[in-house]
Write a protein that holds these residues in place. Structure first.
Motif, PDB file in Angstrom:
ATOM      1  N   SER A  73      59.140   4.586  39.332  1.00 47.38           N
ATOM      2  CA  SER A  73      59.910   4.904  40.543  1.00 47.38           C
ATOM      3  C   SER A  73      59.009   5.334  41.702  1.00 47.38           C
ATOM      4  CB  SER A  73      60.954   5.986  40.254  1.00 47.38           C
ATOM      5  OG  SER A  73      60.353   7.177  39.791  1.00 47.38           O
TER       6      SER A  73
ATOM      7  N   SER B 245      64.315  10.864  40.221  1.00 47.63           N
ATOM      8  CA  SER B 245      63.153  10.775  39.329  1.00 47.63           C
ATOM      9  C   SER B 245      61.849  11.023  40.072  1.00 47.63           C
ATOM     10  CB  SER B 245      63.108   9.420  38.622  1.00 47.63           C
ATOM     11  OG  SER B 245      62.702   8.390  39.504  1.00 47.63           O
TER      12      SER B 245
ATOM     13  N   GLU C  26      60.338  13.040  37.010  1.00 47.59           N
ATOM     14  CA  GLU C  26      60.929  12.840  35.696  1.00 47.59           C
ATOM     15  C   GLU C  26      60.241  11.673  34.998  1.00 47.59           C
ATOM     16  OE1 GLU C  26      65.119  12.372  36.485  1.00 47.59           O
ATOM     17  OE2 GLU C  26      65.389  14.525  36.759  1.00 47.59           O
TER      18      GLU C  26
ATOM     19  N   ASN D 211      69.524   7.920  41.429  1.00 51.22           N
ATOM     20  CA  ASN D 211      68.761   8.282  40.223  1.00 51.22           C
ATOM     21  C   ASN D 211      67.285   7.935  40.347  1.00 51.22           C
ATOM     22  OD1 ASN D 211      68.803   5.447  39.503  1.00 51.22           O
ATOM     23  ND2 ASN D 211      70.802   5.806  38.560  1.00 51.22           N
TER      24      ASN D 211
ATOM     25  N   PHE E  24      59.200   8.249  36.360  1.00 48.99           N
ATOM     26  CA  PHE E  24      58.383   8.549  37.541  1.00 48.99           C
ATOM     27  C   PHE E  24      57.227   7.555  37.703  1.00 48.99           C
ATOM     28  CE2 PHE E  24      54.828  10.796  39.597  1.00 48.99           C
ATOM     29  CZ  PHE E  24      55.417  11.101  40.819  1.00 48.99           C
TER      30      PHE E  24
END
Length: 138
Positions: A24, A12, A17, A8, A21
């Protein structure tokens, strides 16, 4: 510090996302920092590719995956990891067990995921992106 990125987190980044984001992408950028080794597994890459392909199509998704794989290390999903997952009575989700043992076999100190509760059985520290950022990157 060796860290393991769950699918996940990769999704991202590949799909930009927001608001995840913001964190990440900065965590992924640690792959070029001398104090960090950033790992993921082939299983996480497959999951990330699936979602990137749905959003961007095959050609762009492969390009994004190629770029990603040039910067991070890949922990194996080994036969020992499969055996350990199957024999660990605490693990109920096979996929999470495979990811855990890939991280464990590479001696990762932290698993970064947005689904912390999936790793309830972990002996490795498990943090979401924002918690990791606050704890290690202030």
């Amino acid at each position: 510090m060796r860290i393991f990125l769950d699918a996940n987190v990769l999704v991202s980044v590949l799909n930009k996302e927001y608001p995840l984001f913001t964190y990440s992408s900065r965590i992924l950028s640690l792959a070029s920092h001398p104090n960090f080794e950033v790992y993921t597994s082939p299983l996480c890459l497959a999951i990330a590719f699936y979602f990137a392909e749905k959003k961007h199509g095959s050609v762009l998704a492969k390009q994004k995956m190629d770029l990603l794989c040039q910067h991070i290390k890949i922990a194996e999903n080994s036969s020992k990891g499969v055996s350990d997952t199957l024999s660990n009575k605490k693990i109920h989700d096979f996929e999470d067990g495979l990811e855990y043992y890939a991280a464990y076999q590479k001696d990762c100190k932290c698993i970064i995921t947005e689904d912390i509760e999936d790793f309830y059985f972990s002996n490795i520290e498990v943090l979401n992106c924002q918690e990791f950022f606050k704890q290690y990157l202030r």
